[in-house]
Design a protein around this motif. Structure first.
Motif, PDB file in Angstrom:
ATOM      1  N   SER A 121       0.489  -1.014   0.269  1.00 54.05           N
ATOM      2  CA  SER A 121      -0.336   0.007   0.468  1.00 54.05           C
ATOM      3  C   SER A 121       0.712   1.124  -0.192  1.00 54.05           C
ATOM      4  O   SER A 121       0.537   2.003   0.567  1.00 54.05           O
ATOM      5  N   GLY A 122       2.418   1.084  -0.690  1.00 61.86           N
ATOM      6  CA  GLY A 122       3.029   2.634   0.159  1.00 61.86           C
ATOM      7  C   GLY A 122       4.342   2.485   0.416  1.00 61.86           C
ATOM      8  O   GLY A 122       4.414   3.308   1.097  1.00 61.86           O
ATOM      9  N   ARG A 123       4.359   1.055   1.414  1.00 63.70           N
ATOM     10  CA  ARG A 123       5.784   0.935   2.574  1.00 63.70           C
ATOM     11  C   ARG A 123       6.956   1.348   1.362  1.00 63.70           C
ATOM     12  O   ARG A 123       7.139   0.661  -0.021  1.00 63.70           O
ATOM     13  N   SER A 124       8.028   2.357   2.397  1.00 59.46           N
ATOM     14  CA  SER A 124       9.240   1.184   1.612  1.00 59.46           C
ATOM     15  C   SER A 124       9.970   0.901   1.624  1.00 59.46           C
ATOM     16  O   SER A 124      10.052   0.187   2.944  1.00 59.46           O
ATOM     17  N   ILE A 125      10.793  -0.040   1.320  1.00 58.70           N
ATOM     18  CA  ILE A 125      11.741  -0.928   1.474  1.00 58.70           C
ATOM     19  C   ILE A 125      12.928  -0.937   1.083  1.00 58.70           C
ATOM     20  O   ILE A 125      13.883  -1.633   1.183  1.00 58.70           O
ATOM     21  N   GLY A 126      13.255   0.592   0.504  1.00 62.62           N
ATOM     22  CA  GLY A 126      15.015   1.276   0.602  1.00 62.62           C
ATOM     23  C   GLY A 126      15.429   0.817  -0.826  1.00 62.62           C
ATOM     24  O   GLY A 126      14.471   0.216  -1.553  1.00 62.62           O
ATOM     25  N   PRO A 127      16.380   1.361  -0.978  1.00 61.77           N
ATOM     26  CA  PRO A 127      16.832   1.076  -2.881  1.00 61.77           C
ATOM     27  C   PRO A 127      17.371  -0.083  -2.961  1.00 61.77           C
ATOM     28  O   PRO A 127      17.410  -0.716  -4.030  1.00 61.77           O
ATOM     29  N   LEU A 128      17.228  -2.029  -1.792  1.00 60.36           N
ATOM     30  CA  LEU A 128      17.387  -2.748  -2.737  1.00 60.36           C
ATOM     31  C   LEU A 128      18.708  -2.558  -3.609  1.00 60.36           C
ATOM     32  O   LEU A 128      20.050  -1.789  -2.999  1.00 60.36           O
ATOM     33  N   ALA A 129      18.508  -3.674  -4.873  1.00 57.70           N
ATOM     34  CA  ALA A 129      20.392  -3.503  -5.302  1.00 57.70           C
ATOM     35  C   ALA A 129      20.623  -1.460  -5.467  1.00 57.70           C
ATOM     36  O   ALA A 129      21.955  -2.023  -6.502  1.00 57.70           O
ATOM     37  N   ILE A 130      19.650  -0.460  -6.066  1.00 55.64           N
ATOM     38  CA  ILE A 130      20.153   0.278  -6.817  1.00 55.64           C
ATOM     39  C   ILE A 130      21.176   1.153  -5.487  1.00 55.64           C
ATOM     40  O   ILE A 130      20.892   1.172  -4.675  1.00 55.64           O
ATOM     41  N   PRO A 131      22.250   2.100  -6.021  1.00 55.11           N
ATOM     42  CA  PRO A 131      22.677   2.888  -5.533  1.00 55.11           C
ATOM     43  C   PRO A 131      22.439   3.407  -4.172  1.00 55.11           C
ATOM     44  O   PRO A 131      21.101   4.393  -5.106  1.00 55.11           O
ATOM     45  N   GLN A 132      23.074   3.925  -2.883  1.00 49.23           N
ATOM     46  CA  GLN A 132      22.205   4.835  -2.312  1.00 49.23           C
ATOM     47  C   GLN A 132      22.407   6.088  -2.427  1.00 49.23           C
ATOM     48  O   GLN A 132      20.958   6.643  -2.531  1.00 49.23           O
ATOM     49  N   ILE A 133      23.270   6.338  -3.376  1.00 46.26           N
ATOM     50  CA  ILE A 133      23.305   7.914  -4.439  1.00 46.26           C
ATOM     51  C   ILE A 133      24.273   7.092  -5.598  1.00 46.26           C
ATOM     52  O   ILE A 133      25.847   6.583  -5.843  1.00 46.26           O
ATOM     53  N   ILE A 134      23.202   7.598  -6.701  1.00 48.66           N
ATOM     54  CA  ILE A 134      23.921   7.704  -8.210  1.00 48.66           C
ATOM     55  C   ILE A 134      24.522   9.225  -8.584  1.00 48.66           C
ATOM     56  O   ILE A 134      23.226   9.817  -8.305  1.00 48.66           O
ATOM     57  N   PRO A 135      25.901   9.312  -8.626  1.00 45.43           N
ATOM     58  CA  PRO A 135      26.289  10.636  -8.681  1.00 45.43           C
ATOM     59  C   PRO A 135      25.396  11.560  -9.605  1.00 45.43           C
ATOM     60  O   PRO A 135      25.699  12.361  -9.596  1.00 45.43           O
ATOM     61  N   VAL A 136      25.093  10.650 -10.947  1.00 50.03           N
ATOM     62  CA  VAL A 136      25.100  10.968 -12.974  1.00 50.03           C
ATOM     63  C   VAL A 136      24.379  10.610 -13.524  1.00 50.03           C
ATOM     64  O   VAL A 136      24.458   8.780 -13.508  1.00 50.03           O
ATOM     65  N   PRO A 160       5.567  -3.503  -7.019  1.00 52.98           N
ATOM     66  CA  PRO A 160       6.546  -2.662  -7.240  1.00 52.98           C
ATOM     67  C   PRO A 160       6.524  -1.354  -7.888  1.00 52.98           C
ATOM     68  O   PRO A 160       6.555  -1.766  -8.992  1.00 52.98           O
ATOM     69  N   HIS A 161       6.717  -0.236  -6.958  1.00 54.28           N
ATOM     70  CA  HIS A 161       6.941   1.220  -7.796  1.00 54.28           C
ATOM     71  C   HIS A 161       7.892   1.689  -7.295  1.00 54.28           C
ATOM     72  O   HIS A 161       8.567   0.831  -6.057  1.00 54.28           O
ATOM     73  N   LEU A 162       8.214   3.179  -7.653  1.00 58.33           N
ATOM     74  CA  LEU A 162      10.107   2.824  -7.801  1.00 58.33           C
ATOM     75  C   LEU A 162       9.974   5.121  -6.751  1.00 58.33           C
ATOM     76  O   LEU A 162       8.980   5.557  -8.434  1.00 58.33           O
ATOM     77  N   GLU A 163      10.199   5.468  -6.293  1.00 59.57           N
ATOM     78  CA  GLU A 163      10.165   6.664  -5.783  1.00 59.57           C
ATOM     79  C   GLU A 163      11.894   7.069  -6.338  1.00 59.57           C
ATOM     80  O   GLU A 163      12.682   6.606  -6.368  1.00 59.57           O
ATOM     81  N   VAL A 164      12.264   8.379  -7.142  1.00 53.62           N
ATOM     82  CA  VAL A 164      13.522   8.370  -7.656  1.00 53.62           C
ATOM     83  C   VAL A 164      13.182  10.169  -6.942  1.00 53.62           C
ATOM     84  O   VAL A 164      12.488  10.634  -7.667  1.00 53.62           O
ATOM     85  N   ARG A 165      14.175  10.324  -6.803  1.00 48.76           N
ATOM     86  CA  ARG A 165      14.965  11.974  -6.122  1.00 48.76           C
ATOM     87  C   ARG A 165      16.122  12.074  -6.485  1.00 48.76           C
ATOM     88  O   ARG A 165      16.989  11.604  -7.087  1.00 48.76           O
ATOM     89  N   PHE A 166      16.218  13.312  -7.312  1.00 49.61           N
ATOM     90  CA  PHE A 166      17.228  13.711  -8.036  1.00 49.61           C
ATOM     91  C   PHE A 166      17.581  15.719  -8.719  1.00 49.61           C
ATOM     92  O   PHE A 166      16.481  16.234  -8.127  1.00 49.61           O
ATOM     93  N   SER A 167      18.898  15.955  -8.434  1.00 49.09           N
ATOM     94  CA  SER A 167      18.557  17.403  -8.607  1.00 49.09           C
ATOM     95  C   SER A 167      18.788  17.598  -9.424  1.00 49.09           C
ATOM     96  O   SER A 167      19.447  16.820 -10.898  1.00 49.09           O
ATOM     97  N   ASP A 168      18.243  18.894 -10.574  1.00 50.31           N
ATOM     98  CA  ASP A 168      18.557  18.670 -11.760  1.00 50.31           C
ATOM     99  C   ASP A 168      20.341  19.921 -12.126  1.00 50.31           C
ATOM    100  O   ASP A 168      20.603  20.281 -11.319  1.00 50.31           O
TER     101      ASP A 168
END
Length: 357
Positions: A121-136, A160-168
């Protein structure tokens, strides 16, 4: 006797001064002047209102244009999870494969990219295999990570769905929510730990209570050490990776050193997966906990690490313990049994030979 003439009764002379006639042209002119002034005032007021509206419309248009300009690159960044089911080699079961995607379809790169997988129902289980921070993430690129095995640690993971945060490129911070909405989050704080989680939320983040869950295996490892067991004790038989030599060479000394290091450390809520068959549990100093707040998403920790490996038909096993500052074995330095990394080794979560640690 005659009456004097000055006493004679002479009727008074009445003089009537007629009013000066006002030409009709003058009247019309006056009325015309009044009408002209009234019309001029009306026109001026109307033009003033029109000018104000035009300025307001121009300001709104400019604001919308600036907003669209800010969003132009950000709206072309997206994240999703692709699922596929295929039969195992012996045809006895379907195996699910899940791949997380982060795509940048814009003409400019985006930076400091972080992601979290959401299930149920929208529970976050973290990045899993995605790196904690992707520089670019470069322009016109689609980055992918296999999250098949990490998803086995959790229930209710269908779709499952993905939430993505990033800087332009201008430094504006954005969040693409799991439902696809794009929200600007410039200047918001990022926390390493949630501060308002219920027990159910915490249990949902931690996941299944069995050896398909590296967090649970690591927790069992720590609990047994804190209870005073040395690493050569049989209680660790189903917890330790049988290949690693760290446990065999000096089990008591290693157990004592780890036990001392654990005294002031706690668990983070999510396991990290630098490779599909490798997991890491981060153990920061407890004082860092919820007070560890930064702007952005990068959190530096004084942390030790429990590294685990995923073994075929056995689940997760503790491979190594890394003290803070000592570095961690990269996945390409971890030995596996022949065939362990094949695609078909991703056992479904319902197989009975995966036991609770």
């Amino acid at each position: 006797m005659m009456t004097p003439i000055w006493q004679s009764q002479v009727p008074p002379i009445q003089v009537t001064i007629p009013p000066t006639p006002v030409p009709w042209q003058t009247t019309v002119a006056a009325v015309g002047t009044i009408i002209t002034v009234t019309v001029a005032l009306y026109v001026a007021m109307r033009e003033s209102r029109g000018a104000k509206k035009a300025r307001a419309d121009a300001a709104t248009e400019r604001s919308n244009r600036e907003r669209e300009d800010r969003r132009r690159g950000a709206r072309l960044v997206a994240g999703w999870v692709e699922e596929e089911y295929f039969p195992s080699s012996d045809g006895s079961a379907y195996i699910r494969k899940a791949v997380a995607h982060i795509s940048n379809e814009g003409d400019q790169p985006v930076f400091q990219v972080a992601a979290a997988v959401h299930v149920g129902s929208g529970r976050s289980i973290g990045p899993l295999a995605i790196p904690q921070i992707i520089p670019v993430v470069p322009p016109r690129r689609d980055l992918r990570w296999d999250i098949t095995i990490p998803l086995l640690a959790h229930d209710d993971t269908e779709s499952p769905h993905l939430e993505v945060r990033f800087s332009d490129p201008n430094g504006n911070r954005w969040t693409r929510s799991p439902n696809g909405d794009l929200v600007e989050t410039t200047g918001e704080e990022a926390r390493l730990f949630g501060t308002d989680l219920s027990e159910a939320d915490i249990a949902g983040q931690v996941g299944r209570p069995d050896s398909l869950n590296p967090w649970m295996v690591a927790h069992a490892f720590v609990t047994l050490l804190q209870e005073g067991y040395d690493l050569d004790n049989d209680v660790f038989k189903d917890i330790l990776d049988p290949v690693v030599g760290q446990w065999r060479e000096s089990p008591r000394e290693t157990a004592t050193a780890i036990r001392d290091d654990l005294q002031n450390r706690g668990f983070t809520g999510f396991a990290r997966y630098p490779a599909p068959h490798v997991a890491r549990i981060i153990l920061p100093i407890q004082e860092q906990g919820n007070s560890q707040v930064v702007v952005g998403d990068v959190v530096a920790l004084d942390a030790s690490v429990i590294q685990l490996t995923y073994l075929r038909h056995q689940g997760w096993r503790v491979f190594s313990y890394h003290f803070s500052g000592a570095g961690v074995f990269p996945p390409d330095r971890i030995p596996f049994a022949p065939g362990s990394l094949h695609e078909d080794d991703r056992i479904p979560p319902y197989l009975p030979n995966v036991t609770q640690p």
